[in-house]
Motif scaffolding. Structure first.
Motif, PDB file in Angstrom:
ATOM      1  N   ARG A  85       0.897  -1.230  -0.018  1.00  0.00           N
ATOM      2  CA  ARG A  85      -0.018  -0.017  -0.070  1.00  0.00           C
ATOM      3  C   ARG A  85       0.995   1.138  -0.023  1.00  0.00           C
ATOM      4  O   ARG A  85       0.420   2.112  -0.800  1.00  0.00           O
ATOM      5  N   HIS A  86       1.989   1.290   0.822  1.00  0.00           N
ATOM      6  CA  HIS A  86       2.696   2.395   0.904  1.00  0.00           C
ATOM      7  C   HIS A  86       3.468   2.757  -0.603  1.00  0.00           C
ATOM      8  O   HIS A  86       3.601   3.836  -1.037  1.00  0.00           O
ATOM      9  N   SER A  87       3.778   1.673  -1.195  1.00  0.00           N
ATOM     10  CA  SER A  87       4.685   1.844  -2.429  1.00  0.00           C
ATOM     11  C   SER A  87       3.399   2.152  -3.562  1.00  0.00           C
ATOM     12  O   SER A  87       3.981   3.083  -4.264  1.00  0.00           O
ATOM     13  N   ILE A  88       2.352   1.756  -3.417  1.00  0.00           N
ATOM     14  CA  ILE A  88       1.295   2.321  -4.513  1.00  0.00           C
ATOM     15  C   ILE A  88       1.154   3.611  -4.161  1.00  0.00           C
ATOM     16  O   ILE A  88       1.122   4.652  -5.133  1.00  0.00           O
ATOM     17  N   VAL A  89       0.720   4.244  -3.014  1.00  0.00           N
ATOM     18  CA  VAL A  89       0.626   5.673  -2.529  1.00  0.00           C
ATOM     19  C   VAL A  89       1.625   6.395  -3.022  1.00  0.00           C
ATOM     20  O   VAL A  89       1.714   7.632  -3.632  1.00  0.00           O
ATOM     21  N   VAL A  90       3.004   6.042  -2.991  1.00  0.00           N
ATOM     22  CA  VAL A  90       4.125   6.862  -3.093  1.00  0.00           C
ATOM     23  C   VAL A  90       4.287   6.954  -4.746  1.00  0.00           C
ATOM     24  O   VAL A  90       4.651   7.951  -5.395  1.00  0.00           O
ATOM     25  N   ALA A  91       3.993   6.125  -5.381  1.00  0.00           N
ATOM     26  CA  ALA A  91       4.011   5.983  -6.874  1.00  0.00           C
ATOM     27  C   ALA A  91       2.900   6.778  -7.556  1.00  0.00           C
ATOM     28  O   ALA A  91       3.230   7.752  -8.331  1.00  0.00           O
ATOM     29  N   ALA A  92       1.756   7.027  -6.901  1.00  0.00           N
ATOM     30  CA  ALA A  92       0.564   7.702  -7.084  1.00  0.00           C
ATOM     31  C   ALA A  92       1.028   9.138  -6.897  1.00  0.00           C
ATOM     32  O   ALA A  92       0.737   9.972  -7.624  1.00  0.00           O
ATOM     33  N   ARG A  93       1.556   9.525  -5.669  1.00  0.00           N
ATOM     34  CA  ARG A  93       1.703  10.919  -5.360  1.00  0.00           C
ATOM     35  C   ARG A  93       2.954  11.239  -6.289  1.00  0.00           C
ATOM     36  O   ARG A  93       2.879  12.548  -6.680  1.00  0.00           O
ATOM     37  N   SER A  94       3.966  10.551  -6.579  1.00  0.00           N
ATOM     38  CA  SER A  94       5.130  11.178  -7.371  1.00  0.00           C
ATOM     39  C   SER A  94       4.466  11.345  -8.890  1.00  0.00           C
ATOM     40  O   SER A  94       5.223  12.016  -9.354  1.00  0.00           O
ATOM     41  N   SER A  95       3.296  10.767  -9.506  1.00  0.00           N
ATOM     42  CA  SER A  95       2.725  11.296 -10.551  1.00  0.00           C
ATOM     43  C   SER A  95       2.105  12.419 -10.477  1.00  0.00           C
ATOM     44  O   SER A  95       1.596  12.894 -11.640  1.00  0.00           O
ATOM     45  N   VAL A  96       1.741  12.976  -9.433  1.00  0.00           N
ATOM     46  CA  VAL A  96       0.894  14.276  -9.276  1.00  0.00           C
ATOM     47  C   VAL A  96       1.550  15.486 -10.243  1.00  0.00           C
ATOM     48  O   VAL A  96       0.760  16.076 -10.795  1.00  0.00           O
ATOM     49  N   PRO A  97       2.831  15.870 -10.186  1.00  0.00           N
ATOM     50  CA  PRO A  97       3.301  16.972 -10.749  1.00  0.00           C
ATOM     51  C   PRO A  97       3.109  16.596 -12.293  1.00  0.00           C
ATOM     52  O   PRO A  97       2.591  17.681 -12.870  1.00  0.00           O
ATOM     53  N   SER A  98       3.319  15.532 -12.770  1.00  0.00           N
ATOM     54  CA  SER A  98       3.101  15.404 -14.234  1.00  0.00           C
ATOM     55  C   SER A  98       1.614  15.518 -14.787  1.00  0.00           C
ATOM     56  O   SER A  98       1.468  16.098 -15.618  1.00  0.00           O
ATOM     57  N   ILE A  99       0.747  14.847 -13.622  1.00  0.00           N
ATOM     58  CA  ILE A  99      -0.579  15.190 -14.187  1.00  0.00           C
ATOM     59  C   ILE A  99      -0.966  16.438 -14.074  1.00  0.00           C
ATOM     60  O   ILE A  99      -1.694  17.015 -14.973  1.00  0.00           O
ATOM     61  N   ARG A 100      -0.608  17.351 -12.927  1.00  0.00           N
ATOM     62  CA  ARG A 100      -1.009  18.816 -13.187  1.00  0.00           C
ATOM     63  C   ARG A 100      -0.431  19.616 -14.323  1.00  0.00           C
ATOM     64  O   ARG A 100      -0.890  20.418 -14.975  1.00  0.00           O
ATOM     65  N   THR A 101       0.694  19.183 -14.772  1.00  0.00           N
ATOM     66  CA  THR A 101       1.263  19.732 -15.888  1.00  0.00           C
ATOM     67  C   THR A 101       0.556  19.454 -17.043  1.00  0.00           C
ATOM     68  O   THR A 101       0.244  20.131 -18.030  1.00  0.00           O
ATOM     69  N   GLU A 102       0.070  18.211 -17.302  1.00  0.00           N
ATOM     70  CA  GLU A 102      -0.832  17.767 -18.286  1.00  0.00           C
ATOM     71  C   GLU A 102      -1.966  18.589 -18.473  1.00  0.00           C
ATOM     72  O   GLU A 102      -2.389  18.932 -19.618  1.00  0.00           O
ATOM     73  N   ASN A 103      -2.454  18.669 -17.266  1.00  0.00           N
ATOM     74  CA  ASN A 103      -3.880  19.429 -16.959  1.00  0.00           C
ATOM     75  C   ASN A 103      -3.780  20.816 -17.330  1.00  0.00           C
ATOM     76  O   ASN A 103      -4.489  21.429 -18.052  1.00  0.00           O
ATOM     77  N   ALA A 104      -2.892  21.508 -16.934  1.00  0.00           N
ATOM     78  CA  ALA A 104      -2.494  22.804 -17.349  1.00  0.00           C
ATOM     79  C   ALA A 104      -2.184  23.007 -18.865  1.00  0.00           C
ATOM     80  O   ALA A 104      -2.941  23.963 -19.463  1.00  0.00           O
TER      81      ALA A 104
END
Length: 247
Positions: A85-104
């Motif tokens: 669960r910890h590794s899944i959450v870390v991987a998801a959080r690490s993708s947040v900046p790229s998702i925000r960039t794509e959304n912008a």
């Protein structure tokens, strides 16, 4: 993995080596096609509720919330070990900046497309207005030398001195003037359509239509009555200087 399990559950009958992996005959009932719209309606209701509860939530986030609920992601997470669960959450959080960039970038592209479409619509509107103005000007110009025919008896006065081809042109000009300059409402359907099956109307038919327009105008006395007398039978120079009639 959660999406894969959801897909396998909904479409398991069509997965290779399953019940309907080969050709499917008509009329066979399968699990992938629901008998009601409850599933999709439920999905729409969730998205609609998110619009009400969190109006500023982005569309990608709404879709993510819907997928989490539909795929039972939290139940799947609960079945994992704490380390997983910890590794899944870390991987998801690490993708947040790229998702925000794509959304912008997506928002910027959307704004650009909206502005582009607005410019296109404005250009179309201006072009259409210019075309209407030019048609109106031409309609005035074509009757400028002879003036407006406002009485049925004047038709013969207008046409008698003219050769056959010029009579047709004169009749068309009078009808177009009423349509485009005077903006006379059509008393009958397609009266301003001056062709039939791709061929111009005959002189007799044009005369008949002009008579209908004149009679309808005289019956209401709303159009030609309001015209200044200086615009009836005047020369071309005064027509084109007639102010609002060609403006």
């Amino acid at each position: 993995e959660a999406s894969q399990k959801y897909f396998e559950h909904m479409f398991e009958d069509f997965i290779t080596d399953r019940k309907y992996s080969g050709e499917v005959s008509e009329g066979v009932s399968t699990r992938c096609a629901s008998g009601t719209n409850r599933t999709i309606e439920s999905g729409f209701s969730i998205v609609d509720r998110l619009f009400s509860q969190s109006p500023n939530m982005s569309i990608p986030r709404r879709c993510a919330r819907l997928m989490v609920m539909r795929n039972h992601t939290m139940e799947w997470m609960a079945s994992k070990s704490p380390e997983d669960r910890h590794s899944i959450v870390v991987a998801a959080r690490s993708s947040v900046p790229s998702i925000r960039t794509e959304n912008a970038l997506w928002k910027k592209h959307l704004a650009s497309e909206i502005l582009k479409r607005a410019h296109e619509k404005e250009r179309e509107r201006v072009s259409k207005r210019a075309a209407v103005t030019m048609r109106r000007y031409k309609a005035v110009r074509d009757v400028a030398s002879s003036g407006i025919v406002i009485d049925i008896a004047e038709i013969s006065v207008l046409l008698d001195p003219l050769p056959a081809t010029e009579r047709v042109k004169a009749l068309r000009a009078q009808i177009r003037f009423r349509e485009r300059a005077l903006l006379q409402p059509p008393p009958t359907d397609r009266i301003y359509v001056l062709s039939k099956e791709g061929k111009p109307l005959s002189e007799d038919e044009l005369r008949r239509r002009l008579i209908i327009l004149i009679e309808d105008d005289l019956r209401g006395m709303l159009i030609t009555r309001s015209l200044p007398s200086s615009l009836i039978g005047c020369d071309k120079r005064r027509w084109l200087a007639g102010g609002s009639m060609v403006g």
